[in-house]
Design a protein around this motif. Structure first.
Motif, short mmCIF file in Angstrom:
data_model
loop_
_atom_site.label_atom_id
_atom_site.label_comp_id
_atom_site.label_asym_id
_atom_site.label_seq_id
_atom_site.Cartn_x
_atom_site.Cartn_y
_atom_site.Cartn_z
N ALA A 1 0.85 -1.20 0.00
CA ALA A 1 0.00 0.00 0.00
C ALA A 1 0.88 1.25 0.00
O ALA A 1 1.74 1.41 0.86
N LYS A 2 0.69 2.12 -0.97
CA LYS A 2 1.46 3.35 -1.06
C LYS A 2 0.70 4.55 -0.49
O LYS A 2 1.29 5.50 0.00
N LYS B 1 8.48 4.72 6.61
CA LYS B 1 9.67 3.88 6.81
C LYS B 1 9.49 2.50 6.21
O LYS B 1 10.45 1.87 5.76
N ALA B 2 8.24 2.02 6.21
CA ALA B 2 7.96 0.67 5.70
C ALA B 2 7.69 0.66 4.20
O ALA B 2 7.38 -0.40 3.63
N GLY B 3 7.80 1.82 3.54
CA GLY B 3 7.64 1.87 2.09
C GLY B 3 6.42 2.62 1.60
O GLY B 3 6.24 2.77 0.39
N GLY B 4 5.57 3.10 2.51
CA GLY B 4 4.42 3.88 2.11
C GLY B 4 4.82 5.26 1.63
O GLY B 4 5.88 5.77 1.99
N LYS B 5 3.99 5.90 0.84
CA LYS B 5 4.30 7.20 0.28
C LYS B 5 3.41 8.33 0.80
O LYS B 5 3.83 9.48 0.86
N GLN B 6 2.18 8.00 1.18
CA GLN B 6 1.25 9.05 1.61
C GLN B 6 0.23 8.48 2.59
O GLN B 6 -0.47 7.52 2.30
N LEU B 7 0.17 9.09 3.77
CA LEU B 7 -0.83 8.72 4.77
C LEU B 7 -1.56 9.99 5.18
O LEU B 7 -0.95 10.92 5.69
N ASP B 8 -2.86 10.03 4.92
CA ASP B 8 -3.67 11.21 5.23
C ASP B 8 -4.66 10.90 6.33
O ASP B 8 -5.12 9.75 6.49
#
Length: 346
Positions: A283-284, A314-321
């Protein structure tokens, strides 16, 4: 006959007066020594809280609150005050609107002094917690009734019930999301709720007559039992199902998890672990809802918006809103108006 004088009292958990160490320590001491929060025998609770938890956590808490203050100020108090003012304007002369915190300021003690002095006939207690839990709704209501008795306040009292499945509550959160985010653009949706010790759930199961007093053996995440005071876990999952339906989110595209744990023996899955796992699974982009909060605070803005976002990246995600809480929105006012119509006498 003169018109009945009514007062609406909004109740929330609380926040320190400042991020200074003395204020944070005072707040944590009051909060964590509540038997409805850490429900151990008196001596064991005092030793655990005052001898272990607070000495080891206070410096970390000071750092976190300082970060929150630097960006948002005393946000829980500010937003609750704004909601109070907006509700006062909405109801005009029909009732007075006040707010108080279970721990810290403005205190419930001071609020009840004002209520007694101003001579209301009817008091409506409005705990700002969608789902019922002993560490939020129950402790606020017990403290209110204690103060009413202690101060000799003579009035009729009504209580706004939990609203985890209220149509306007669900629609309000959905509107917050749809007007600010393209939900279909996210790989996964997380509904993150404040965690509870599993022993709180075991007590709830026993109190509502559930056939199993264990957490592991229950099916609360699958269905909502029809009890007057139900299971927090069941209510959280019901809120999530209703939101998913309202937002047209398929079951495979969302996860329910629980944050803010103090030990491993709390409700699972844990939100911090979940966001890391989501990123590792590819999940990005993730969108997080916090439906156990009506007002944004440390747990939403800092814990989710900062700490968990960092773990996701840190785990590879790009965007958390993060979807904002209802706060002082028009949707929150509509919800309050609707809930009050069901409890306020004519």
């Amino acid at each position: 006959m003169s018109k009945s004088r009514k007062c609406l009292l909004l109740l929330n958990v609380g926040t320190p007066d400042s991020p200074e160490k003395s204020d944070v320590r005072r707040y944590l001491t009051q909060f964590l020594n509540d038997k409805r929060v850490i429900d151990l025998p008196w001596l064991g609770r005092k030793i655990l809280v005052n001898g272990i938890i607070i000495p080891f956590r206070v410096n970390t808490s000071v750092k976190i609150y300082s970060e929150l203050w630097a960006k948002h100020g005393r946000i829980l108090d500010t937003l609750t005050q704004r909601l109070t003012m907006k509700l006062q304007k909405h109801f005009e002369g029909d009732l007075a609107v006040k707010y108080a915190m279970r721990y810290g300021n403005p205190s419930m003690d001071k609020a009840f002094d004002e209520i007694k002095e101003e001579g209301y006939d009817e008091l409506i207690l409005f705990p700002l917690f969608p789902q019922y839990a002993m560490s939020t709704t129950q402790t606020c209501l017990e403290e209110a009734h204690r103060l009413i008795k202690k101060k000799g306040v003579k009035l009729r009292t009504e209580i706004v019930p939990s609203f985890f499945n209220d149509e306007l509550f669900v629609e309000g959160i959905a509107k917050q999301a749809k007007t600010q985010f393209d939900i279909e653009a996210y790989d996964h949706i997380l509904f993150s709720y404040h965690g509870l010790p599993n022993r709180h759930l075991r007590k709830a199961h026993k109190n509502i007559g559930y056939s199993s007093n264990t957490i592991e053996g229950c099916s609360c995440e699958k269905r909502l039992e029809g009890f007057k005071i139900g299971c927090y876990k069941a209510e959280c999952y019901e809120t999530s199902r209703l939101l998913a339906k309202e937002l047209n989110i398929s079951e495979k595209n969302y996860t329910v998890a629980f944050q803010s744990r103090l030990s491993k023996d709390w409700l699972k899955p844990f939100s911090d672990v979940t966001v890391t796992e989501l990123a590792k699974q590819g999940a990005k982009k993730a969108l997080v809802f916090t439906p156990s909060f009506t007002i944004d605070c440390l747990e939403t803005l800092n814990e989710i918006g900062e700490e968990y976002a960092e773990e996701f990246y840190k785990a590879g995600g790009k965007q958390l809103d993060l979807v904002p809480c209802l706060n002082d929105s028009d949707e929150m006012v509509k919800l309050a108006d609707s809930l009050l119509k069901n409890v306020v006498s004519e």
